[in-house]
Design an enzyme around this catalytic site. Structure first.
Site, PDB file in Angstrom:
ATOM      1  N   CYS A  43       5.987  -4.285  16.067  1.00 42.96           N
ATOM      2  CA  CYS A  43       5.357  -3.451  16.809  1.00 42.96           C
ATOM      3  C   CYS A  43       4.040  -3.335  16.647  1.00 42.96           C
ATOM      4  O   CYS A  43       3.274  -3.513  16.381  1.00 42.96           O
ATOM      5  CB  CYS A  43       5.596  -1.989  16.388  1.00 42.96           C
ATOM      6  N   CYS A  63       6.012  -6.777   7.276  1.00 44.74           N
ATOM      7  CA  CYS A  63       6.942  -6.149   8.143  1.00 44.74           C
ATOM      8  C   CYS A  63       7.429  -7.476   9.127  1.00 44.74           C
ATOM      9  O   CYS A  63       6.793  -8.268   9.785  1.00 44.74           O
ATOM     10  CB  CYS A  63       6.644  -4.900   8.728  1.00 44.74           C
ATOM     11  N   CYS A 118      -1.102   6.719   9.886  1.00 40.77           N
ATOM     12  CA  CYS A 118       0.369   5.891  10.576  1.00 40.77           C
ATOM     13  C   CYS A 118      -0.562   4.702  10.994  1.00 40.77           C
ATOM     14  O   CYS A 118      -0.928   4.270  12.103  1.00 40.77           O
ATOM     15  CB  CYS A 118       0.651   7.312  11.358  1.00 40.77           C
ATOM     16  N   GLU A 130      10.004  -1.627   7.122  1.00 33.79           N
ATOM     17  CA  GLU A 130      11.105  -1.285   8.062  1.00 33.79           C
ATOM     18  C   GLU A 130      12.451  -1.353   6.716  1.00 33.79           C
ATOM     19  O   GLU A 130      12.864  -1.827   6.216  1.00 33.79           O
ATOM     20  CB  GLU A 130      11.907  -2.321   9.258  1.00 33.79           C
ATOM     21  N   CYS A 145       3.277   8.181   1.091  1.00 30.36           N
ATOM     22  CA  CYS A 145       3.827   6.972   1.647  1.00 30.36           C
ATOM     23  C   CYS A 145       3.439   6.093   1.040  1.00 30.36           C
ATOM     24  O   CYS A 145       2.711   5.397   0.813  1.00 30.36           O
ATOM     25  CB  CYS A 145       3.110   7.377   2.800  1.00 30.36           C
ATOM     26  N   CYS A 163       1.048  -1.723  15.518  1.00 24.73           N
ATOM     27  CA  CYS A 163       0.707  -1.111  13.931  1.00 24.73           C
ATOM     28  C   CYS A 163       0.112  -2.660  13.602  1.00 24.73           C
ATOM     29  O   CYS A 163       1.150  -3.771  13.325  1.00 24.73           O
ATOM     30  CB  CYS A 163       2.212  -0.457  13.578  1.00 24.73           C
ATOM     31  N   GLU A 184       0.941  -1.435  -0.371  1.00 21.66           N
ATOM     32  CA  GLU A 184       0.278   0.202  -0.163  1.00 21.66           C
ATOM     33  C   GLU A 184       0.840   1.239  -0.217  1.00 21.66           C
ATOM     34  O   GLU A 184       2.567   1.354   0.956  1.00 21.66           O
ATOM     35  CB  GLU A 184      -1.112   0.116   1.343  1.00 21.66           C
TER      36      GLU A 184
END
Ligand code: SF4
Length: 352
Positions: free
Chosen positions: A123, A119, A345, A171, A112, A126, A99
């Site tokens: 975290c 990932c 975010c 990341e 963005c 997220c 995305e």
């Protein structure tokens, strides 16, 4: 050999370097300058096939077709938020989805972009962290996201793309080589010609790669997703902190700053009753003493996977900012964009 490209497959033309293309044309009895023509098509003119390279002879196009493939990223779906944000789901050549988001503002148009499919860093706040990391994105795939979002900016806002942030899925510093290759191309006159200073790479904090950024004297901006300036709390929400603690990050950032002279941005999501106290703000202010920096306080967007986290109240956000400002820290509060389409975010997770 590429992991994702079996030997039997034709090579992706976007991975061929200029000298390799020159050699290829010479070896096939063609002219060296064909390589420049092809480079223009694949990086400047947004070609989507060899067939469309109209200033090449049919024989040259067939030659290319026989030896190379043209991997394209396509927009699988674009969702439009009430606030003007556009989130796109991009389908890759192997059917994976990633995305990217266009974030329009009065003074800028920001893309963005993602750097990996999924990932590995887990975290806890997220949505992407709940997906597996499937693979790294190729430089061409990162570049193509920017081109696609740039096209959306022109189409919907009649405006040029002004900024790029690597804050989508993945990341970036764990796909270091490809991210830097993509940025090289984005900033190159043989690419999009964008200024490095308009690009920000955001990391969850991989100390040795931050040091490498310093050694490579990069010109783009660096943001660190900090979210807690206390190892105990940061370990709870960002497991990467267990191997890259705040002290290691501080040392790496000092090195980075000494080598590049670039002020670092700290991203800080303020979670209700977790990291929003005066003490948390004071710890953040102390961490800010290590290198010249600024702090972006980011509103949280709750996700289904992490119900325990809620956005801090407006009063707490304001109080948190005041404590930082009283200590001389430059702070801005970033309102989240595209919340209604899961484009804000921490919300990117290939959700339809
Ligand atoms: S915040 Fe960034 S590093 Fe952490 S899980 Fe999400 S995408 Fe990965």
């Amino acid at each position: 050999m590429d992991i994702d490209q079996p030997a039997s497959e034709k090579k992706d033309i976007r991975r061929a370097t200029q000298p390799q293309l020159e050699d290829f044309f010479l070896a096939n009895g063609d002219k060296k300058f064909r390589a420049t023509q092809v480079r223009d098509w694949i990086w400047n003119k947004e070609a989507v096939s060899f067939e469309g390279m109209t200033n090449l002879s049919l024989a040259t196009r067939v030659l290319l077709e026989q030896h190379y493939q043209f991997r394209q990223l396509e927009v699988a779906e674009a969702q439009h938020s009430k606030d003007g944000t556009v989130k796109s789901s991009f389908r890759l050549f192997d059917d994976n989805l990633i995305e990217g988001v266009l974030i329009p503002a009065e003074d800028r148009m920001t893309a963005c972009v993602s750097s990996q499919v999924g990932c590995s860093l887990t975290c806890t706040f997220c949505a992407t962290g709940y997906m597996d990391r499937k693979r790294n994105l190729e430089p061409g795939e990162i570049y193509d996201q920017v081109v696609a979002i740039r096209r959306q900016a022109a189409e919907h806002y009649n405006a040029p793309l002004t900024n790029i942030v690597f804050m989508g899925m993945g990341e970036p510093l764990l796909n270091y080589v490809n991210v830097l290759a993509a940025i090289d191309r984005i900033t190159s006159e043989h690419g999009l010609g964008m200024a490095s200073r308009r690009i920000t790479v955001s990391t969850a904090g991989i100390a040795k790669m931050i040091i490498k950024l310093g050694d490579d004297a990069v010109k783009f901006n660096l943001a660190l997703s900090l979210h807690a300036a206390n190892d105990v709390k940061r370990n709870q929400i960002m497991p990467i902190n267990e191997s890259n603690n705040l002290d290691a990050l501080a040392q790496a950032l000092k090195y980075f700053y000494a080598k590049t002279g670039t002020r670092v941005t700290y991203e800080y999501i303020v979670f209700n009753n977790f990291n929003d106290s005066d003490q948390d703000a004071r710890e953040l202010a102390d961490f800010c003493r290590h290198v010249p920096c600024k702090v972006n306080i980011i509103e949280y967007n709750p996700i289904a996977e992490a119900k325990e986290f809620k956005n801090a109240t407006q009063d707490r956000l304001a109080r948190f900012r005041d404590v930082l400002e009283q200590r001389g820290i430059t702070v801005s509060i970033r309102r989240s964009r595209g919340k209604d389409i899961d484009a804000a975010c921490g919300q990117l997770a290939g959700k339809k």
